[in-house]
Design an enzyme around this catalytic site. Structure first.
Site, PDB file in Angstrom:
ATOM      1  N   SER A 315      30.464  34.402   1.526  1.00  0.00           N
ATOM      2  CA  SER A 315      30.807  33.245   0.705  1.00  0.00           C
ATOM      3  C   SER A 315      30.335  33.419  -0.745  1.00  0.00           C
ATOM      4  O   SER A 315      30.796  34.306  -1.441  1.00  0.00           O
ATOM      5  CB  SER A 315      30.219  31.978   1.340  1.00  0.00           C
ATOM      6  N   ASP A 489      40.196  29.358   7.034  1.00  0.00           N
ATOM      7  CA  ASP A 489      39.272  29.055   5.941  1.00  0.00           C
ATOM      8  C   ASP A 489      40.056  28.457   4.781  1.00  0.00           C
ATOM      9  O   ASP A 489      40.774  29.161   4.074  1.00  0.00           O
ATOM     10  CB  ASP A 489      38.560  30.334   5.506  1.00  0.00           C
ATOM     11  N   HIS A 520      35.317  29.567   7.949  1.00  0.00           N
ATOM     12  CA  HIS A 520      34.458  30.116   6.898  1.00  0.00           C
ATOM     13  C   HIS A 520      33.106  30.610   7.414  1.00  0.00           C
ATOM     14  O   HIS A 520      32.605  31.648   6.980  1.00  0.00           O
ATOM     15  CB  HIS A 520      34.245  29.048   5.824  1.00  0.00           C
TER      16      HIS A 520
END
Length: 573
Positions: A315, A489, A520
């Site tokens: 991320s 995601d 995610h």
């Protein structure tokens, strides 16, 4: 005390009050959402992957795409697009349905069923240590703990994960200290407190043997640096215990370092370099790339005596990684001495999990994100120091309590429409021991600010990462890049990043896994993350460090099996 100081203090108090009210409303909505209609958004972003033009990819990888049969469980359903460097993972997990009734008339029955089921499962978890696992009868098997169908007969189906039995040997006590868990695996977490060039103190954690008994323990392992996402620490790579990426790669022969950005759980700085309150929170992702990431890389390389390392990030960590690789001339222009070409010269392999390069549609759909975007520049609303500092106050008081982890999960599910469907349910509370962390309001402005004079992720990613321009002018200096993109995601637009690599970065050695049922955070915490992410990573790293020719990987890799301690533990369980 001057007028300006009084005004600033009043503004901070008002911002704290507003944030507390905001969080209270979110909590109430999250709890209602959880108990009435817990939801998982299975949609992908609106971007379509464009791989039709065969002429766009004019060279092949150095490492030809390989099948993962030697490492993966038999049920993986993989489709290989060798020309474009993509593996499509179509595997579907058989999941236990939490409610068998549907319709508004059964609402109260559903709530009672949920409550009773959770109560029974909690009782079973407490008794599982003393009760053996018996085939052919209902038992507290790993399938139940993994949120899959309870087994009455041992039938090989998709959800039969050979590593699930590892959960039965996990300590489910909640302790916000990785050493507590990893000491049970004969691993010690060595902790370093490092000071950045601009005066901030950051944490670096190193996995080492608890007992050094053989010469093989002293053998130099290739270093891997792991870097976390927004509002998390790098404990997120290890909270799965024996089923975590950190543990798996450590047991597979790699030197694991868990890097943490400023300011972590305990904000600390050199007061000579950072003397004022305003300066202590005057930083965003650019400083995290220029100072935090460079210090972490330099420290790992200095201590391991390697010239290059492998960087694995998730991320926000992927944003840092790509910012450094793509824009390193802006951070360290020609003539910067030892810092020139810093990232491309020191990263051999870059592995991006749920890469956050382009914003996803969720940022324009969720009401709370819209509100944050509108008011993030308003100091009367979010203040000018630590973002949502009330979260850290509550964490310091309540971390280690199951209620705290449960509340974190419900808020997480409400805000992003992700849930624990694919996680090992018994470990869910442990995951939230290592988050949230302190971040600055200025960092959140970098992510969300609508100010046209600023370049933010939400509105300016095309300026930082232009779609139709090559990011690597000299592809021979670029690291090997491996992307694991979850289809479900919507926080980021992974499909847009895939299109960039397929259509523009034809000369870069890249490889992409596109996973249909992952969201995610599943790239870290899914019950089968070792098979679907850990083992492909291991295979490609082994290929790199063994320097085998690419032709060796055109088969199904049946001759390149690697037996890890993780697999031996699974066999014993």
């Amino acid at each position: 005390m001057g007028v300006s100081a009084v005004l600033k203090r009043a503004r901070n108090l008002l911002a704290t009050f507003i944030v507390c009210c905001f969080m209270a409303v979110v909590l109430v909505l999250a709890l209602a959402h959880h108990f009435i209609n817990e939801h998982r958004d299975t949609r992908s972003s609106s971007t379509q992957i464009e791989v039709d033009d065969e002429s766009k990819r004019n060279v092949h990888h150095d490492h030809v795409l390989t099948r993962t049969n030697a490492y993966a469980t038999p049920y993986l359903d993989l489709e290989h697009d060798k020309k474009n460097g993509i593996v499509y993972d179509h595997t579907r997990t058989v999941v236990r349905k939490k409610n068998h009734e549907v319709g508004s008339s059964s609402l109260h029955k559903n709530l009672f069923h949920k409550f009773l089921t959770k109560l029974i499962f909690r009782f079973i978890e407490k008794e599982k240590v003393t009760e053996g696992v018996t085939q052919g009868k209902f038992n507290n098997s790993s399938n139940e703990i993994a949120n899959h169908e309870p087994v009455f007969e041992k039938i090989p189906v998709q959800c039969d994960n050979p590593l699930q039995n590892l959960i039965l040997s996990e300590d489910l006590t909640l302790v916000a200290d990785l050493n507590y868990y990893f000491n049970q695996y004969n691993i010690q977490i060595e902790e370093f407190r490092l000071e950045t060039e601009d005066g901030f103190v950051i944490d670096l954690w190193h996995l080492i043997p608890k007992y050094r008994t053989t010469d093989s323990d002293k053998k130099k392992r290739p270093p891997i640096l792991m870097l976390h996402g927004l509002l998390q620490s790098s404990g997120s790579f290890a909270s799965n215990g024996r089923k975590s990426l950190a543990y798996f790669l450590y047991q597979s022969g790699y030197d694991i370092w868990l890097g943490n950005n400023r300011c972590g759980f305990r904000p600390e700085w050199n007061e000579a370099k950072v003397p004022t309150l305003a300066s202590r929170w005057d930083w965003d992702l650019r400083e995290m790339v220029k100072y935090d990431l460079t210090l972490l890389i330099d420290t790992v390389l200095a201590k391991t005596q390697f010239e290059k390392l492998t960087l694995i990030s998730h991320s926000q960590g992927t944003t840092q990684g790509f910012m450094g690789l793509v824009n390193e001339d802006k951070f360290f222009p020609p003539g910067s001495g030892s810092k020139e070409s810093f990232f491309t010269s020191k990263i051999a392999n870059y592995i991006a999990l749920a890469p956050a390069v382009y914003p996803g549609p969720l940022l324009n759909e969720k009401l709370f994100v819209k509100l944050m975007t509108k008011e993030i520049e308003n100091p009367w609303f979010f203040g000018e120091t630590s973002f949502f500092e009330i979260m850290m106050i509550v964490r310091n008081l309540c971390v280690g309590e199951s209620l705290f982890s449960f509340v974190c999960y419900t808020i997480f599910n409400y805000l992003f429409d992700w849930n624990d469907t694919l996680w090992d349910t018994a470990l869910r509370d442990r995951h939230f021991l290592f988050s949230p962390v302190h971040v600055s309001v200025k960092l959140m402005q970098w992510w969300l600010s609508p100010d046209p004079n600023k370049v933010s992720f939400k509105f300016g990613s095309h300026k930082m990462f232009p779609d139709n321009v090559k990011w690597f002018s000299d592809a021979s200096k670029a690291p090997n890049i491996y992307l694991f993109v979850p289809k479900q995601d919507r926080l980021v637009d992974g499909e847009r990043l895939i299109n960039h690599f397929v259509n523009v970065e034809s000369n870069v050695n890249y490889k992409i896994w596109y996973i249909d049922e992952y969201a995610h955070i599943d790239v870290l915490w899914a019950h089968d993350v070792i098979e679907r992410i850990g083992k492909p990573i291991l295979q490609n790293l082994n290929n790199y460090y063994s320097k085998k020719p690419s032709s060796a990987f055109e088969s199904d890799c049946s001759d390149t099996e690697v037996e890890t301690e993780l697999e031996m533990v699974a066999e014993k369980a």
